[in-house]
Design an enzyme around this catalytic site. Structure first.
Site, short mmCIF file in Angstrom:
data_model
loop_
_atom_site.label_atom_id
_atom_site.label_comp_id
_atom_site.label_asym_id
_atom_site.label_seq_id
_atom_site.Cartn_x
_atom_site.Cartn_y
_atom_site.Cartn_z
N TYR A 79 6.66 -8.57 8.24
CA TYR A 79 6.33 -7.15 8.39
C TYR A 79 6.59 -6.68 9.82
CZ TYR A 79 3.56 -7.80 4.10
OH TYR A 79 3.14 -8.09 2.82
N ASP A 130 0.84 -1.20 0.00
CA ASP A 130 0.00 0.00 0.00
C ASP A 130 0.87 1.25 0.00
OD1 ASP A 130 -2.32 -1.50 0.10
OD2 ASP A 130 -2.45 -1.44 2.29
N ASP A 158 -6.58 1.64 7.97
CA ASP A 158 -5.33 2.26 8.39
C ASP A 158 -5.59 3.74 8.66
OD1 ASP A 158 -5.19 3.71 5.94
OD2 ASP A 158 -4.04 2.10 4.99
N ARG A 204 -3.35 -4.53 7.56
CA ARG A 204 -4.28 -3.53 8.11
C ARG A 204 -5.59 -4.18 8.56
NH1 ARG A 204 -6.98 -1.47 3.12
NH2 ARG A 204 -5.75 -2.26 1.38
#
Length: 287
Positions: free
Chosen positions: A67, A39, A81, A173
């Site tokens: 991540y 993203d 988010d 997210r």
């Protein structure tokens, strides 16, 4: 023509396709593709393939990802988010103990509903296109695997820091949103860095500015994507010719997957050995 892969440290504010467009201009090559969308909010490891190397994109897409995410409790947004519109806010009353106790419930094989702001298609329409028009549709859950979900601590602004190792198709997210919902206060992802993908780590990644300055020097050989597999070197020109014609090869090797090289060291293929016969999984040489 340039062929190879780049491990890009994607900057915040760029889409993955923005990165590819920039690299098409740098290398003057139309064939540029990435493995695993990030993203715009996210940074970190984005494997990008140039020229003939784009044949390897599916192999990188299916890899495990790692991540480092920031979870902000007490807020729910339409994008899941903090870049989105706030839908609700509540006191972030959950304790560290409660958060730690909850994380095992989000580890292992799970079903995850893709967010509306995503590129997933429903009846031929991308979800984010529908979301921008204010339309919400039912989404089928997808099977994902979260191998590791670890609480790293707390950022200076109070957000919780998570380490996640997960399968392809996992939305971090959405994970943050679902954790917040389970805690009863809501949650959204406030930052995300991909620290590993396709076997490459953030320490190996380079910036677009560095590529701009040294484009050829920073282009990696494609066989690096398959470095976990042993190498098999073809012994002679006739066997190389057979390989380039797509024929299986006799080889005195154990069963398994191999990187196959020509006698001069040129990477030719990823192949599978079975009972002394090497059969190509994917050829990477130019005809």
């Amino acid at each position: 023509m340039p062929d190879g892969l780049l491990v890009i440290d994607k900057p915040a504010g760029w889409t993955s396709m923005d990165v590819c467009a920039k690299l098409r201009g740098i290398y003057h090559e139309k064939r540029v593709g990435h493995a695993g969308t990030l993203d715009p909010l996210a940074t970190g490891v984005l494997p990008v393939f140039v020229g003939q190397a784009t044949k390897a994109v599916p192999f990188a897409e299916n890899s495990w990802k790692e991540y480092r995410a920031a979870l902000r409790l007490g807020v729910v947004t339409d994008t899941q988010d903090t870049s989105g519109t706030v839908l609700s806010e509540a006191p972030a009353a959950a304790s560290e103990e409660a958060l730690r106790a909850l994380l095992p419930e989000f580890t292992g094989e799970l079903e995850q509903v893709p967010p509306m702001y995503s590129a997933v298609k429903v009846q031929g329409k991308k979800l984010y296109e529908l979301a921008r028009r204010g339309v919400e549709v039912e989404r089928a859950p997808r099977r994902i695997t979260i191998e590791t979900l670890e609480l790293l601590g707390r950022a200076e602004n109070g957000d919780w820091l998570l380490r996640v190792v997960c399968s392809k198709g996992t939305y971090i997210r959405t994970l943050c949103h679902d954790i917040g919902a389970a805690l009863g206060c809501g949650g959204a992802m406030s930052a995300l860095t991909r620290t590993a993908a396709a076997g490459f780590t953030l320490d190996e990644a380079v910036t677009l500015e560095q590529v701009q300055q040294r484009p050829e020097a920073l282009l990696r050989p494609l066989d690096g994507l398959f470095r976990a597999y042993p190498a098999f070197c073809i012994p002679d020109a006739e066997t190389e010719r057979r390989c380039r014609c797509g024929n299986p090869l006799r080889a005195n090797v154990e069963n398994g997957t191999y990187r196959v090289y020509a006698p001069d060291g040129t990477f030719l293929a990823l192949s599978q050995a079975d009972n002394g016969v090497l059969t190509s999984i994917r050829n990477f040489f130019s005809k």
